[in-house]
Design an enzyme around this catalytic site. Structure first.
Site, PDB file in Angstrom:
ATOM      1  N   LYS A 174       0.888  -1.173   0.000  1.00  0.00           N
ATOM      2  CA  LYS A 174       0.000   0.000   0.000  1.00  0.00           C
ATOM      3  C   LYS A 174       0.922   1.219   0.000  1.00  0.00           C
ATOM      4  CE  LYS A 174      -1.598   3.052   1.942  1.00  0.00           C
ATOM      5  NZ  LYS A 174      -1.290   4.448   1.500  1.00  0.00           N
ATOM      6  N   GLU A 177      -0.419   7.523  -1.217  1.00  0.00           N
ATOM      7  CA  GLU A 177      -1.371   7.977  -2.244  1.00  0.00           C
ATOM      8  C   GLU A 177      -0.872   9.222  -2.971  1.00  0.00           C
ATOM      9  OE1 GLU A 177      -1.507   8.020   0.989  1.00  0.00           O
ATOM     10  OE2 GLU A 177      -3.034   9.347   1.824  1.00  0.00           O
ATOM     11  N   CYS A 282      14.390  10.790   5.675  1.00  0.00           N
ATOM     12  CA  CYS A 282      14.360  10.491   7.116  1.00  0.00           C
ATOM     13  C   CYS A 282      15.770  10.481   7.676  1.00  0.00           C
ATOM     14  CB  CYS A 282      13.670   9.179   7.377  1.00  0.00           C
ATOM     15  SG  CYS A 282      14.618   7.812   6.753  1.00  0.00           S
ATOM     16  N   GLU A 382      10.242  17.593  13.806  1.00  0.00           N
ATOM     17  CA  GLU A 382      10.684  17.178  12.464  1.00  0.00           C
ATOM     18  C   GLU A 382      10.096  18.171  11.463  1.00  0.00           C
ATOM     19  OE1 GLU A 382       9.069  13.530  10.660  1.00  0.00           O
ATOM     20  OE2 GLU A 382      11.032  13.209   9.738  1.00  0.00           O
TER      21      GLU A 382
HETATM   22  P1  NAD Z   1       2.731   9.575   6.566  1.00  0.00           P
HETATM   23  O1  NAD Z   1       2.844   9.039   7.939  1.00  0.00           O
HETATM   24  O2  NAD Z   1       1.832  10.719   6.324  1.00  0.00           O
HETATM   25  O3  NAD Z   1       2.224   8.409   5.561  1.00  0.00           O
HETATM   26  C1  NAD Z   1       2.837   7.156   5.488  1.00  0.00           C
HETATM   27  C2  NAD Z   1       1.834   6.113   5.055  1.00  0.00           C
HETATM   28  O4  NAD Z   1       0.791   6.021   6.040  1.00  0.00           O
HETATM   29  C3  NAD Z   1       1.144   6.426   3.731  1.00  0.00           C
HETATM   30  O5  NAD Z   1       1.041   5.232   2.984  1.00  0.00           O
HETATM   31  C4  NAD Z   1      -0.226   6.947   4.142  1.00  0.00           C
HETATM   32  O6  NAD Z   1      -1.227   6.643   3.206  1.00  0.00           O
HETATM   33  C5  NAD Z   1      -0.487   6.229   5.446  1.00  0.00           C
HETATM   34  N1  NAD Z   1      -1.267   7.037   6.404  1.00  0.00           N
HETATM   35  C6  NAD Z   1      -1.197   8.388   6.579  1.00  0.00           C
HETATM   36  N2  NAD Z   1      -2.030   8.768   7.562  1.00  0.00           N
HETATM   37  C7  NAD Z   1      -2.632   7.654   8.017  1.00  0.00           C
HETATM   38  C8  NAD Z   1      -3.598   7.398   9.044  1.00  0.00           C
HETATM   39  N3  NAD Z   1      -4.114   8.373   9.785  1.00  0.00           N
HETATM   40  N4  NAD Z   1      -4.004   6.119   9.234  1.00  0.00           N
HETATM   41  C9  NAD Z   1      -3.495   5.115   8.493  1.00  0.00           C
HETATM   42  N5  NAD Z   1      -2.590   5.304   7.514  1.00  0.00           N
HETATM   43  C10 NAD Z   1      -2.153   6.544   7.279  1.00  0.00           C
HETATM   44  O7  NAD Z   1       4.226   9.886   6.071  1.00  0.00           O
HETATM   45  P2  NAD Z   1       4.699  10.653   4.752  1.00  0.00           P
HETATM   46  O8  NAD Z   1       4.381  12.096   4.895  1.00  0.00           O
HETATM   47  O9  NAD Z   1       4.225   9.926   3.539  1.00  0.00           O
HETATM   48  O10 NAD Z   1       6.278  10.439   4.840  1.00  0.00           O
HETATM   49  C11 NAD Z   1       7.135  11.287   5.547  1.00  0.00           C
HETATM   50  C12 NAD Z   1       7.451  10.727   6.919  1.00  0.00           C
HETATM   51  O11 NAD Z   1       8.031   9.436   6.808  1.00  0.00           O
HETATM   52  C13 NAD Z   1       8.474  11.565   7.668  1.00  0.00           C
HETATM   53  O12 NAD Z   1       8.082  11.665   9.017  1.00  0.00           O
HETATM   54  C14 NAD Z   1       9.761  10.759   7.538  1.00  0.00           C
HETATM   55  O13 NAD Z   1      10.706  10.959   8.560  1.00  0.00           O
HETATM   56  C15 NAD Z   1       9.220   9.375   7.585  1.00  0.00           C
HETATM   57  N6  NAD Z   1      10.149   8.419   7.002  1.00  0.00           N
HETATM   58  C16 NAD Z   1      10.815   7.603   7.849  1.00  0.00           C
HETATM   59  C17 NAD Z   1      11.732   6.704   7.346  1.00  0.00           C
HETATM   60  C18 NAD Z   1      12.484   5.807   8.269  1.00  0.00           C
HETATM   61  O14 NAD Z   1      13.195   4.937   7.784  1.00  0.00           O
HETATM   62  N7  NAD Z   1      12.384   5.964   9.569  1.00  0.00           N
HETATM   63  C19 NAD Z   1      11.952   6.636   5.969  1.00  0.00           C
HETATM   64  C20 NAD Z   1      11.242   7.487   5.133  1.00  0.00           C
HETATM   65  C21 NAD Z   1      10.334   8.376   5.667  1.00  0.00           C
END
Ligand code: NAD
Length: 489
Positions: A174, A177, A282, A382
């Site tokens: 998944k 989006e 990240c 962050e």
């Molecule tokens: P996000 O948390 O908004 O979304 C990540 C995933 O979760 C997406 O597939 C999204 O559809 C889903 N999602 C979002 N809100 C949700 C909810 N309320 N309930 C269920 N699913 C939900 O993250 P993003 O903005 O896409 O990515 C950036 C973040 O990811 C930053 O905080 C970054 O640090 C982190 N990140 C961490 C790593 C790591 O290895 N630790 C790597 C890459 C990115």
């Protein structure tokens, strides 16, 4: 008409006609480049059932045969690298070079998982008691799923997919989006590689699709990468439902600059780390802590590097692209604005800039906040944009205390020419990924991606041997074959 991004379920591209559609936006031009289906829970359930069906044959397919599909996928990824990189740049904003770099790291995971015939081996002891042997085998779990973020649409799915399927599981992705086009391309190649239907599937969408995966009893394990609040939520709900979970969250990565560091090298690497991918990594260095005399030289040099960085559309000759959405731009600019109320000064201001021919793009140019108070809120937030905070310490002990006074634990780095200081830092820094004279300490595919604290919920991390352990359950067999029974033959 915009391209419609579909799901890939049971070997077919599936159009859930009732599903809502979401626009996919190129952040450099703010134009719609595709629409993606927001998959309803019924389609997620179909995918899980197709995975369960496919699992019966896939788990009995010898591992040496399973990896043949990955060898083919690796070649297809190489052949299509240029196309995939352009898609990443168009939907995610990063530069072409960064997109190619991300795919290289993704492909490295496919290559590593091709070694699964050795990696999946168990172990045995003969004669734990006379005539009794004991063995440990690794068996796959069943249907497993990964939920991935926007910032590495090509690489992060490949942190999980190759290990999951090489160990004999059926895998559902998944993706975010906001960047579904890269996964759609990846799945065209998965289809071409000839994986049996149901072994690897794609469901698009947001929260509803995620909840459907978290609640479906047949999904045995969840891998998640994204922001900390969502990582925490996914971890709690998945584990409450009896699943294995590995959830990687957000970060705020400090880098310590010692006075004996090679300042030119430190500045060049720090500028790439803080402003590369528009700070949306990240493992981006988002805090630089100078020690003693490093303050003046580093501050001056990094300010020059920030000001001279070329920003624009990632397929042009630039060093940095836009941030992902208008909301993100507004949020980052709000944090910059508010930083002065918390005692910081804006040394380089990246707000209010534009790029020729891309007036509507989501631009935030490299920004530096100076004298950020380590106790202030921005020091711990962050920002996830091209904003570097500078802090200044007198001793390495003070700098390490700042490094360790935060919730996140994704990465910490140090620039020095002293082995003793490097060892002290490596030993004491409260982070799972540590860099010495490195700006982005991203582990290779054969090492675990070891976030700590609020940057990770779970125990086994992504990649390498951790991936193998996460996606398998151990079976221990104790068997007795008394010697006298062989005497009858
Ligand atoms: P996000 O948390 O908004 O979304 C990540 C995933 O979760 C997406 O597939 C999204 O559809 C889903 N999602 C979002 N809100 C949700 C909810 N309320 N309930 C269920 N699913 C939900 O993250 P993003 O903005 O896409 O990515 C950036 C973040 O990811 C930053 O905080 C970054 O640090 C982190 N990140 C961490 C790593 C790591 O290895 N630790 C790597 C890459 C990115």
């Amino acid at each position: 008409m915009a391209t419609k991004i579909l799901d890939f379920v049971d070997g077919q591209w599936t159009d859930a006609k009732s599903a809502d559609l979401l626009s996919v936006i190129n952040p450099a031009s703010a134009s719609t480049i595709a629409e993606v289906v927001m998959t309803p829970k019924e389609v997620v359930a179909e995918a899980v059932e197709a995975g369960q069906k496919a699992f019966r044959d896939w788990r009995t397919t010898p591992v040496v045969e399973r990896v043949q599909y990955l060898f083919k996928l690796k070649m297809l990824l190489e052949d299509n690298l240029d196309d995939i990189a352009k898609i990443i740049t168009n939907e995610c904003g990063k530069t072409y070079k960064e997109s190619v770099g991300e795919m290289r790291r993704g492909i490295e995971n496919v290559e590593t998982a091709c070694g699964m015939p050795m990696m999946i081996q168990g172990y045995s002891n003969e004669d734990i008691a006379s005539g009794i042997d004991e063995h440990m085998f690794r068996q796959p779990l069943g249907v497993v799923a990964a939920i991935t973020p926007f910032n590495f649409p090509g690489m992060i799915p490949l942190w999980f997919l190759p290990y999951a399927v090489a160990t004999g599981n059926c895998f559902i992705l998944k993706p975010s989006e906001r960047v579904p086009m890269t996964s759609a391309k990846l799945f065209e190649l998965i289809e071409e590689a000839g994986f049996p239907p149901g072994v690897i599937q794609l469901v698009n969408g947001g929260k509803d699709a995620v909840n459907a995966l978290l609640d479906h009893p047949a999904v045995r394990a969840i891998s998640f990468v994204g922001s900390t609040p969502v990582a925490q939520y996914v971890y709690s709900r998945a584990t409450a439902n009896g699943k294995r979970a590995q959830c990687q969250g957000g970060a705020k990565n400090p880098v310590v600059i010692m006075p004996d560091a090679d300042m030119d090298m430190a500045t060049r690497i720090m500028a790439d780390s803080a402003f590369g991918c528009a700070g949306q990594r990240c493992l981006a260095a988002s805090v630089a802590i100078t020690v003693g005399d490093a303050k003046n030289t580093f501050t001056e040099q990094i300010a020059d590097a920030a000001t001279s960085r070329k920003v624009g559309y990632g397929l042009d000759d630039v060093q940095m692209g836009p941030v992902i959405t208008k909301d993100s731009k507004d949020r980052i600019e709000g944090i910059i604005e508010g930083s002065t109320n918390q005692g910081a000064s804006i040394l380089v201001d990246g707000r209010g800039q534009s790029v020729d021919s891309y007036d509507d793009g989501y631009w935030v140019f490299p920004t530096i906040l100076d004298n950020v108070d380590p106790k202030s809120e921005i020091a711990k937030t962050e920002i996830f944009g091209p904003v570097l905070s500078l802090m200044h310490a007198q001793t390495v002990e003070d700098a390490i205390a700042i490094v360790n006074d935060r919730g996140f634990g994704n990465m910490a780095c140090l620039f020095t020419e002293s082995g003793a200081v490097a060892r002290k830092f490596r030993y004491e820094a409260d982070a799972g990924n540590v860099g010495i004279n490195i700006g982005v300490a991203a582990p290779m595919a054969f090492f675990p991606f070891s976030g700590w604290n609020d940057s990770f919920f779970g125990d086994l991390h992504a990649q390498g041997r951790h991936g193998v352990e996460f996606y398998t359950q151990t079976k221990v067999v104790v068997e007795r074959w008394p010697r006298e029974w062989s005497r009858q033959f």
